[in-house]
Design a protein around this motif. Structure first.
Motif, PDB file in Angstrom:
ATOM      1  N   SER A 166     -13.852 -10.071   4.640  1.00  9.71           N
ATOM      2  CA  SER A 166     -14.879  -9.932   3.592  1.00  9.71           C
ATOM      3  C   SER A 166     -13.981  -8.176   3.081  1.00  9.71           C
ATOM      4  CB  SER A 166     -16.071 -10.005   3.331  1.00  9.71           C
ATOM      5  OG  SER A 166     -16.928  -9.769   2.779  1.00  9.71           O
ATOM      6  N   LEU A 167     -14.328  -7.069   4.252  1.00  6.05           N
ATOM      7  CA  LEU A 167     -14.730  -6.053   4.119  1.00  6.05           C
ATOM      8  C   LEU A 167     -14.235  -5.468   2.917  1.00  6.05           C
ATOM      9  CD1 LEU A 167     -16.610  -4.615   7.231  1.00  6.05           C
ATOM     10  CD2 LEU A 167     -17.530  -4.878   5.311  1.00  6.05           C
ATOM     11  N   VAL A 168     -12.293  -6.036   3.563  1.00  3.48           N
ATOM     12  CA  VAL A 168     -11.597  -5.181   2.981  1.00  3.48           C
ATOM     13  C   VAL A 168     -11.517  -5.543   1.352  1.00  3.48           C
ATOM     14  CG1 VAL A 168      -9.557  -5.109   4.938  1.00  3.48           C
ATOM     15  CG2 VAL A 168     -10.051  -7.354   3.184  1.00  3.48           C
ATOM     16  N   ALA A 173       0.581  -5.871  -1.822  1.00  2.00           N
ATOM     17  CA  ALA A 173       1.439  -5.518  -0.473  1.00  2.00           C
ATOM     18  C   ALA A 173       0.755  -3.839  -0.661  1.00  2.00           C
ATOM     19  CB  ALA A 173       2.686  -5.587  -0.996  1.00  2.00           C
ATOM     20  N   GLN A 174       0.593  -3.216  -1.086  1.00  2.00           N
ATOM     21  CA  GLN A 174      -0.392  -1.621  -0.691  1.00  2.00           C
ATOM     22  C   GLN A 174      -1.325  -1.735  -0.502  1.00  2.00           C
ATOM     23  OE1 GLN A 174      -1.887   1.214  -3.729  1.00  2.00           O
ATOM     24  NE2 GLN A 174       0.303   2.253  -4.207  1.00  2.00           N
ATOM     25  N   ALA A 175      -2.000  -2.554  -0.392  1.00  2.00           N
ATOM     26  CA  ALA A 175      -3.626  -3.009   0.404  1.00  2.00           C
ATOM     27  C   ALA A 175      -3.298  -2.571   1.466  1.00  2.00           C
ATOM     28  CB  ALA A 175      -4.174  -3.627  -0.828  1.00  2.00           C
ATOM     29  N   CYS A 176      -2.395  -3.929   1.742  1.00  2.00           N
ATOM     30  CA  CYS A 176      -1.826  -4.605   3.234  1.00  2.00           C
ATOM     31  C   CYS A 176      -1.475  -3.090   4.033  1.00  2.00           C
ATOM     32  CB  CYS A 176      -1.137  -6.317   2.550  1.00  2.00           C
ATOM     33  SG  CYS A 176      -1.876  -7.264   2.118  1.00  2.00           S
ATOM     34  N   LYS A 177      -0.705  -2.391   2.845  1.00  2.00           N
ATOM     35  CA  LYS A 177      -0.098  -1.168   3.597  1.00  2.00           C
ATOM     36  C   LYS A 177      -1.276  -0.229   4.613  1.00  2.00           C
ATOM     37  CE  LYS A 177       2.486   1.889   1.882  1.00  2.00           C
ATOM     38  NZ  LYS A 177       3.176   2.422   1.554  1.00  2.00           N
ATOM     39  N   HIS A 186     -13.466   2.434  -5.647  1.00  2.00           N
ATOM     40  CA  HIS A 186     -11.695   3.135  -6.512  1.00  2.00           C
ATOM     41  C   HIS A 186     -11.223   3.492  -5.543  1.00  2.00           C
ATOM     42  CE1 HIS A 186     -10.136   4.443  -9.862  1.00  2.00           C
ATOM     43  NE2 HIS A 186      -9.873   5.781  -9.196  1.00  2.00           N
ATOM     44  N   ILE A 187     -10.132   3.552  -5.495  1.00  2.00           N
ATOM     45  CA  ILE A 187      -8.987   3.930  -5.433  1.00  2.00           C
ATOM     46  C   ILE A 187      -7.752   4.619  -5.906  1.00  2.00           C
ATOM     47  CG2 ILE A 187      -5.915   3.576  -4.314  1.00  2.00           C
ATOM     48  CD1 ILE A 187      -8.616   2.027  -3.174  1.00  2.00           C
ATOM     49  N   ALA A 230      -7.395  -8.904   7.563  1.00  2.00           N
ATOM     50  CA  ALA A 230      -7.556  -7.813   6.039  1.00  2.00           C
ATOM     51  C   ALA A 230      -6.371  -9.104   5.179  1.00  2.00           C
ATOM     52  CB  ALA A 230      -6.739  -6.895   6.815  1.00  2.00           C
ATOM     53  N   ARG A 231      -4.902  -9.463   5.389  1.00  2.00           N
ATOM     54  CA  ARG A 231      -4.280  -9.469   4.482  1.00  2.00           C
ATOM     55  C   ARG A 231      -4.923 -11.080   3.783  1.00  2.00           C
ATOM     56  NH1 ARG A 231       1.551 -10.882   6.090  1.00  2.00           N
ATOM     57  NH2 ARG A 231       1.840  -8.779   7.118  1.00  2.00           N
ATOM     58  N   LEU A 232      -5.470 -12.115   4.636  1.00  2.00           N
ATOM     59  CA  LEU A 232      -5.681 -12.793   4.640  1.00  2.00           C
ATOM     60  C   LEU A 232      -6.787 -12.241   2.920  1.00  2.00           C
ATOM     61  CD1 LEU A 232      -6.724 -16.327   4.363  1.00  2.00           C
ATOM     62  CD2 LEU A 232      -8.531 -16.037   5.940  1.00  2.00           C
TER      63      LEU A 232
END
Length: 634
Positions: free
Chosen positions: A229-231, A244-248, A14-15, A77-79
Motif C-alpha cells: 500500500s505504501l508504494v 518498471a522505474q518505480a519497481c527499481k 510527486h516524483i 512493492a511490485r504487487l
C-alpha cells in the motif's frame, strides 16, 4: 486538518525529473516504514538469547532472514505498483467471503501480537530507563498502561502527512542504529571471530530452535500488506516504463532500509555474544541483558543507550502496526474507521493480555509473553506469504511484471522454508506447553490439532486455488453505466421534512422538482417537538400543534392548486410528535416513502450540541435516499 487516511495519501508524493538521486530520494520512505518491523522488541529477545548462548555462530541466520525479507518485500512493492492493489485488496479480489474473513482474522491476530511485543518492549524500556535515575523504577504494569497514551502522539504525527511521517520513522531508525554503534564499540567484540558466524551451521537442536525463533521474529506478515500500500503513495504514471522505474527505485529503497535493519539485529547479537557469550553468561531476556550490561562492561552508558534504543524500537513499530491495521481492514472488508478508533482497538487487544499476565505472573511473565507473541506471528506468516507469491507469479494479475522463473523458484523455496521452520517452531512450543502443564496435556493436544488442521486446510486451498479473477470483481465504467441506464431509480412517494419556517422554501422547491420529474406523490412531513408534542403527542392540542397543523394544511391546499395541471397525486400533510430524527424515521417507514428531502442549517461542532443533528441520524436510520438541501429563503 484531517488525519492522513490510507486512501487520502495515494499518489500524493510527486516524483521529480532530473538526476537519478532525486528520484531515489523521492521513492525513499516505504522501505524504512516496513524496516522498523524487522527491529522491534520481539527481535531483540531472540537476538539476545542467540548471541549469549551461541556467540557469533547464528549471524548467518540473520543474513538469510534478511535476504528472504528483501525478496518478499520487493514482491510486495511490485504487487502494489503493477496492479494498483495492496495485498489485502488483491486477496479480496481473488477469494470468497469465507476465505477473506479467515485471512482478515488471522491478520488482525498477527497485528495484535505484534502490538503486544511493542507494548511490552516500550514498557520494559521505560522500566529500565527510570530504574537508572530513580530509586524505584516505573513498574511494568504501569508502563504497559502508559503505552495507551502514545496513540495521541502517533495520531498527531499522522496529521503531518505521509512524507513527514516517513521522516519521523527514519529519525527513529537512525536513533536505534546510532545506539547500537555505541553498544558494539563498548562491548569490544572479537572482530576476527565475526566472519565465521556467516558460515551456515547448527551445532545442536537448541541452536536450531533459536534459529527458527530468529526467522519467525524477523519476517513480519503485516509488513507485506503495509508495503504493497505504501508504494502507491508515489505519483507513478500507469505505463510500463514508469512502473518498471518505480519497481527499481523501490527495490533500492527496500535493500538499503532492510540492510539497516539487518545491521541493528546483527549488532544486538554481536553485543550479546561479546558481553555475555564470551563470558559464559546465558541471558534469556531483555531485562536480564540490561541489568548485566553495566556489570559486564563497567559503564552506565551501555545500559542507558540500550534502554533508549528499546523505547525507540517499540514506538516506531507501533506506528507502522497501526497503519497496517487500517490497510488490512479497508482492503479485506472495505470498512474504514477513524484512526483513533482503529488505534484504540489494536492497543486494547495488546494491553489487556499484558496487564493480566504481569498481574498474575509478575515481571517474569512479560518475557514469556513476548516470546509467545512471536509464535503467533510465525503461525500467521504463511497466510500472507503464499498469496503474495501466487499473485506476483500470476500473469492474469501482474501482466509483464509477473515473476520470472528464477524469482518464482526462489519465492516458493522461501515460502516452503518459512512454512517448514514455523511448523517446527509452533510444534516445539506446543510440546513445551504440554510439558509445563501435564494436567492439561490432552486438552492442549486436541485444541492444537484442531486449529492446526484448519489452518493447514486453508493453506492448501491458498496454494492450489485456480488462478482467476472472480467475475463479480471485473468492475468497469461500461458495466456501471449500463446498469444505471438500464435500471433507473423510480420514486413513487417523496417526503420533505419541514420546520414551519421561511427556510422551508429551498427543500420544498427541490422536493417539488423531484416529484414532477418522477410523477410522484409529495408528502409534507413536520414534527411537533415542543413539550406538549413530546409528552402528549396528538392529544396535546396546544397552540404549537394547532399552528403547525394549519401550516401543513395551508401548504397542501396551495400546492394541490399549483400542481393540478402536472397530473401529480394529491399532496398529503403528515404530522409527527416528539424527537425529530426518531419521528422522521418512523414516518418514512410508516408512509413507505421512496425518497426523503431534508433541509440543512450548516451547523457544526459546538452548534450541533445546542441545535442537535438530524440529517446524519435520519440517514443512518432509513434505507432510502436522503437528499440534504441547505435551508434558505428563496
Amino acid at each position: 486538518m484531517r488525519h492522513a487516511e490510507v486512501d487520502d495519501v495515494q499518489h500524493s508524493i510527486h516524483i521529480p525529473v532530473g538526476h537519478w538521486w532525486r528520484r531515489l530520494l523521492a521513492f525513499a520512505g516505504p522501505g524504512y516504514m516496513v524496516a522498523v518491523g524487522y527491529m522491534d522488541p520481539g527481535n531483540w529477545a531472540t537476538d539476545i538469547e542467540g548471541g549469549s548462548r551461541f556467540g557469533y555462530r547464528l549471524l548467518w541466520v540473520l543474513l538469510m532472514s534478511n535476504a528472504m525479507a528483501v525478496l518478499l518485500q520487493t514482491l510486495s512493492a511490485r504487487l502494489g505498483l503493477a496492479t494498483g492493489r495492496d495485498l489485502a485488496q488483491a486477496c479480496r479480489d481473488s477469494y470468497g467471503t469465507l476465505i477473506r474473513w479467515a485471512l482478515f482474522i488471522l491478520c488482525e491476530i498477527a497485528i495484535a501480537a505484534c502490538d503486544l511485543a511493542e507494548v511490552l518492549g516500550t514498557a520494559i524500556g521505560l522500566n529500565l530507563l527510570t530504574g537508572m535515575f530513580f530509586e524505584h523504577p516505573l513498574p511494568l504494569i504501569w508502563g504497559v498502561m502508559l503505552t495507551g497514551f502514545d496513540s495521541l502522539l502517533l495520531l498527531m504525527i499522522q496529521r503531518w502527512g505521509m512524507r513527514r511521517m516517513e521522516h519521523f520513522i527514519i529519525m527513529l531508525v537512525s536513533l536505534i542504529g546510532g545506539c547500537f554503534i555505541i553498544e558494539v564499540f563498548l562491548s569490544k567484540p572479537a572482530w576476527g571471530d565475526i566472519p565465521a558466524g556467516f558460515i551456515p551451521r547448527l551445532d545442536s537442536i537448541d541452536a536450531l530452535y533459536i534459529a527458527v525463533g530468529i526467522l519467525g521474529a524477523t519476517v513480519m506478515p503485516h509488513n507485506l500488506y503495509l508495503h504493497s500500500s505504501l508504494v502507491q503513495t508515489r505519483a507513478v504514471r500507469k505505463n510500463p516504463q514508469s512502473i518498471a522505474q518505480a519497481c527499481k527505485y523501490n527495490f533500492l529503497d527496500s535493500l538499503i532500509a532492510l540492510n539497516g535493519a539487518f545491521f541493528v539485529n546483527a549488532a544486538i547479537l554481536v553485543v550479546a555474544a561479546a558481553a555475555f557469550g564470551s563470558r559464559g553468561i546465558e541471558v534469556n531476556g531483555i531485562q536480564d541483558a540490561h541489568k548485566l550490561l553495566n556489570n559486564v562492561l563497567g559503564t552506565k552508558l551501555a545500559p542507558l543507550v540500550f534502554a533508549i534504543a528499546l523505547i525507540a524500537a517499540g514506538q516506531s513499530s507501533t506506528l507502522t502496526g497501526t497503519m497496517a491495521g487500517q490497510i488490512t481492514m479497508e482492503g479485506f472488508l472495505q470498512i474504514r474507521i477513524r484512526p483513533w478508533l482503529r488505534r484504540l482497538i489494536t492497543r486494547s487487544l495488546a494491553i489487556i493480555p499484558a496487564v493480566l499476565v504481569i498481574a498474575y505472573q509478575g515481571d517474569a511473565g512479560s518475557e514469556s509473553l513476548l516470546i509467545f507473541s512471536q509464535v503467533i506471528l510465525s503461525m500467521q506468516l504463511p497466510f500472507a506469504v503464499v498469496p503474495l507469491v501466487r499473485f506476483t507469479s500470476s500473469r492474469v494479475k501482474m501482466g509483464q511484471f509477473a515473476n520470472n522463473w528464477m524469482v518464482w523458484i526462489l519465492a516458493w523455496l522461501i515460502a516452503i522454508v518459512i512454512i517448514g521452520l514455523n511448523v517446527f517452531l509452533v510444534a516445539g512450543e506446543v510440546r513445551q506447553w504440554m510439558h509445563d502443564w501435564p494436567q492439561n496435556r490432552l486438552l492442549i493436544f486436541w485444541v492444537s490439532a484442531v486449529i492446526s488442521g484448519a489452518l493447514l486446510a486453508l493453506l492448501v486451498y491458498l496454494t492450489f486455488k485456480p488462478d482467476r479473477i472472480r467475475p463479480d470483481q471485473r468492475l468497469s465504467v461500461e458495466r456501471i453505466v449500463r446498469a444505471a441506464v438500464n435500471h433507473p431509480l423510480g420514486f413513487n412517494k417523496i417526503g420533505v421534512a419541514l420546520e414551519a419556517k421561511a427556510i422551508d422554501a429551498a427543500p420544498l422547491a427541490e422536493a417539488i422538482a423531484m416529484a414532477r420529474a418522477h410523477k410522484a406523490q409529495l408528502l409534507l412531513l413536520h414534527v411537533v417537538e415542543g413539550v406538549g408534542g413530546q409528552w402528549h403527542g396528538p392529544d396535546a392540542a396546544d397552540a404549537e400543534q394547532r399552528a403547525d397543523e394549519k401550516y401543513l394544511h395551508d401548504l397542501a391546499v396551495m400546492l394541490n392548486d399549483d400542481l393540478r395541471d402536472d397530473g401529480l397525486p394529491a399532496v398529503m400533510p403528515v404530522l409527527g410528535y416528539g424527537v425529530v430524527p426518531k419521528e422522521l424515521i418512523r414516518m418514512v417507514q410508516e408512509q413507505k416513502l421512496d425518497m426523503l428531502v431534508v433541509g440543512g442549517h450548516g451547523h457544526h461542532r459546538v452548534a450541533d450540541v445546542f441545535h442537535g443533528e438530524t440529517i446524519d441520524a435520519v440517514r443512518h436510520g432509513v434505507t432510502i435516499p436522503v437528499l440534504s438541501v441547505r435551508g434558505k429563503e428563496l
